[in-house]
Write an enzyme that holds these catalytic residues in place. Structure first.
Site, PDB file in Angstrom:
ATOM      1  N   GLY A 107       7.481  -9.375   2.023  1.00 45.25           N
ATOM      2  CA  GLY A 107       6.729 -10.527   1.536  1.00 45.25           C
ATOM      3  C   GLY A 107       5.290 -10.561   2.002  1.00 45.25           C
ATOM      4  O   GLY A 107       4.531 -11.461   1.665  1.00 45.25           O
ATOM      5  N   GLY A 108       4.887  -9.539   2.765  1.00 46.40           N
ATOM      6  CA  GLY A 108       3.492  -9.473   3.198  1.00 46.40           C
ATOM      7  C   GLY A 108       2.537  -9.524   2.005  1.00 46.40           C
ATOM      8  O   GLY A 108       1.441 -10.064   2.092  1.00 46.40           O
ATOM      9  N   GLY A 109       3.023  -9.010   0.874  1.00 49.12           N
ATOM     10  CA  GLY A 109       2.181  -8.970  -0.328  1.00 49.12           C
ATOM     11  C   GLY A 109       2.447 -10.122  -1.285  1.00 49.12           C
ATOM     12  O   GLY A 109       2.013 -10.098  -2.430  1.00 49.12           O
ATOM     13  N   GLU A 135      10.484  -9.061  -5.960  1.00 47.35           N
ATOM     14  CA  GLU A 135      11.065  -7.899  -5.272  1.00 47.35           C
ATOM     15  C   GLU A 135      12.555  -8.087  -5.029  1.00 47.35           C
ATOM     16  O   GLU A 135      13.351  -7.172  -5.224  1.00 47.35           O
ATOM     17  CB  GLU A 135      10.331  -7.669  -3.940  1.00 47.35           C
ATOM     18  CG  GLU A 135       8.912  -7.174  -4.130  1.00 47.35           C
ATOM     19  CD  GLU A 135       8.118  -7.148  -2.851  1.00 47.35           C
ATOM     20  OE1 GLU A 135       8.464  -7.881  -1.893  1.00 47.35           O
ATOM     21  OE2 GLU A 135       7.137  -6.394  -2.792  1.00 47.35           O
ATOM     22  N   SER A 178       0.821  -1.217   0.000  1.00 50.31           N
ATOM     23  CA  SER A 178       0.000   0.000   0.000  1.00 50.31           C
ATOM     24  C   SER A 178       0.853   1.265   0.000  1.00 50.31           C
ATOM     25  O   SER A 178       0.446   2.287  -0.550  1.00 50.31           O
ATOM     26  CB  SER A 178      -0.942  -0.021   1.210  1.00 50.31           C
ATOM     27  OG  SER A 178      -0.172  -0.125   2.408  1.00 50.31           O
ATOM     28  N   THR A 179       2.045   1.207   0.584  1.00 52.94           N
ATOM     29  CA  THR A 179       2.898   2.416   0.580  1.00 52.94           C
ATOM     30  C   THR A 179       3.417   2.672  -0.835  1.00 52.94           C
ATOM     31  O   THR A 179       3.409   3.788  -1.329  1.00 52.94           O
ATOM     32  CB  THR A 179       4.066   2.255   1.577  1.00 52.94           C
ATOM     33  OG1 THR A 179       3.564   1.780   2.824  1.00 52.94           O
ATOM     34  CG2 THR A 179       4.801   3.563   1.775  1.00 52.94           C
ATOM     35  N   LYS A 183       6.913   0.238  11.250  1.00 51.62           N
ATOM     36  CA  LYS A 183       7.692  -0.876  10.670  1.00 51.62           C
ATOM     37  C   LYS A 183       9.122  -0.898  11.209  1.00 51.62           C
ATOM     38  O   LYS A 183       9.859  -1.839  10.974  1.00 51.62           O
ATOM     39  CB  LYS A 183       7.748  -0.739   9.141  1.00 51.62           C
ATOM     40  CG  LYS A 183       6.417  -0.537   8.453  1.00 51.62           C
ATOM     41  CD  LYS A 183       5.556  -1.754   8.541  1.00 51.62           C
ATOM     42  CE  LYS A 183       4.285  -1.656   7.729  1.00 51.62           C
ATOM     43  NZ  LYS A 183       4.499  -1.499   6.293  1.00 51.62           N
ATOM     44  N   ALA A 231       8.245  -2.282   3.213  1.00 51.73           N
ATOM     45  CA  ALA A 231       8.744  -3.422   4.009  1.00 51.73           C
ATOM     46  C   ALA A 231       7.727  -3.720   5.103  1.00 51.73           C
ATOM     47  O   ALA A 231       6.928  -2.865   5.485  1.00 51.73           O
ATOM     48  CB  ALA A 231      10.096  -3.093   4.635  1.00 51.73           C
ATOM     49  N   ASP A 276      10.616   0.502  -2.650  1.00 50.37           N
ATOM     50  CA  ASP A 276       9.736  -0.545  -2.135  1.00 50.37           C
ATOM     51  C   ASP A 276       9.440  -0.298  -0.661  1.00 50.37           C
ATOM     52  O   ASP A 276      10.100   0.505   0.003  1.00 50.37           O
ATOM     53  CB  ASP A 276      10.393  -1.925  -2.326  1.00 50.37           C
ATOM     54  CG  ASP A 276       9.369  -3.057  -2.338  1.00 50.37           C
ATOM     55  OD1 ASP A 276       9.744  -4.195  -2.646  1.00 50.37           O
ATOM     56  OD2 ASP A 276       8.181  -2.793  -2.004  1.00 50.37           O
TER      57      ASP A 276
HETATM   58  O1  DER Z   1       5.092  -7.400   0.434  1.00 52.18           O
HETATM   59  C1  DER Z   1       5.945  -6.489   0.576  1.00 52.18           C
HETATM   60  O2  DER Z   1       7.180  -6.726   0.674  1.00 52.18           O
HETATM   61  C2  DER Z   1       5.448  -5.085   0.723  1.00 52.18           C
HETATM   62  O3  DER Z   1       6.454  -4.162   0.421  1.00 52.18           O
HETATM   63  C3  DER Z   1       4.972  -4.945   2.137  1.00 52.18           C
HETATM   64  O4  DER Z   1       5.906  -5.471   2.961  1.00 52.18           O
HETATM   65  C4  DER Z   1       4.714  -3.498   2.540  1.00 52.18           C
HETATM   66  O5  DER Z   1       3.379  -3.354   2.493  1.00 52.18           O
HETATM   67  P1  DER Z   1       2.630  -2.039   3.051  1.00 52.18           P
HETATM   68  O6  DER Z   1       3.345  -0.857   2.402  1.00 52.18           O
HETATM   69  O7  DER Z   1       1.240  -2.221   2.540  1.00 52.18           O
HETATM   70  O8  DER Z   1       2.745  -2.043   4.531  1.00 52.18           O
END
Ligand code: DER
Length: 219
Positions: free
Chosen positions: A95-97, A103, A30-31, A121, A83, A81
């Site tokens: 890797g949340g996404g 990546e 989302s960021t 974070k 995190a 990116d």
């Molecule tokens: O999946 C990922 O690595 C994304 O960068 C994730 O870690 C960050 O997601 P967010 O910006 O929605 O918190």
């Protein structure tokens, strides 16, 4: 201030690292989505964008920003990116996404890594966030048993098949005292495609979103 405003704060400040008339890489989340939205206003400054995730590629195309393939550009000057966690050495858990394979590839193909995140974070020790591990499906159970030996509690991420056709195990309860060592150790398990520890290749700059401003952190 909502977490979304903190993310937007970081995304806006990260744009200061946009090179003039060059290629860039972007990740997922989302960021990064907020970063891409802000980028649209400056898209004629961008020669092309390598998207490490399908979601980001769709958003870029929707906003009329030129998408290019990594194969067509070779080395990138900068990668943007988010995190899930980032420590004080700018090593990350990502890797949340579920886009961690793409990546890590694009991050390694870039000279500079700009990480953008809301203040929640930023941690002193990685591992509270469960570590995503991308696995070849038929090896899943065996890999899980190896991760238990490393002190983890692997949980299959339901109904997720990655762009590469793999599954994700989210590994809880790991105490990550030596991120680089664990990153290599997990990637040596046969059946593991990639894991979400970005320690061999940490970020170069962290743009941390706070209520009133974005903080720039380098190591
Ligand atoms: O999946 C990922 O690595 C994304 O960068 C994730 O870690 C960050 O997601 P967010 O910006 O929605 O918190």
């Amino acid at each position: 201030t909502t977490q979304n405003e903190l993310k937007r704060q970081a995304a806006r400040r990260a744009l200061d690292y946009l090179p003039n008339d060059d290629y860039i890489g972007v990740g997922s989340g989302s960021t990064v989505a907020l970063f891409i939205e802000e980028l649209a206003a400056k898209k004629d400054r961008v020669r092309g964008v390598v998207a490490a995730s399908l979601e980001s590629r769709e958003l870029l195309e929707k906003l009329g920003i030129k998408v290019v393939a990594l194969a067509d550009v070779g080395k990138l000057p900068v990668y943007f990116d988010g995190a899930d966690e980032v420590n004080h050495s700018l090593q990350m858990i990502k890797g949340g996404g579920a886009a961690l394979l793409g990546e890590k590839i694009v991050a390694h193909a870039s000279r500079q890594f700009i990480c953008m995140a809301d203040e929640s974070k930023y941690v002193s020790k990685l591992g509270k966030f469960p570590l995503p591990v991308e696995v070849v499906p038929f090896a899943r159970s065996w890999v899980a048993s190896q991760l238990v030996k490393l002190g983890g509690r692997p949980v299959l991420r339901e109904s997720v098949i990655t762009r590469g056709g793999h599954e994700i195990l989210d590994v809880h309860d790991l105490s990550i005292l030596e991120p680089m060592k664990l990153e290599d150790e997990i990637n040596r398990i046969p059946g593991v495609m990639e894991n979400g520890i970005f320690a061999r290749h940490p970020a170069d700059v962290l743009v941390l979103g706070h209520a009133d401003r974005a903080e720039i952190i380098t190591v």
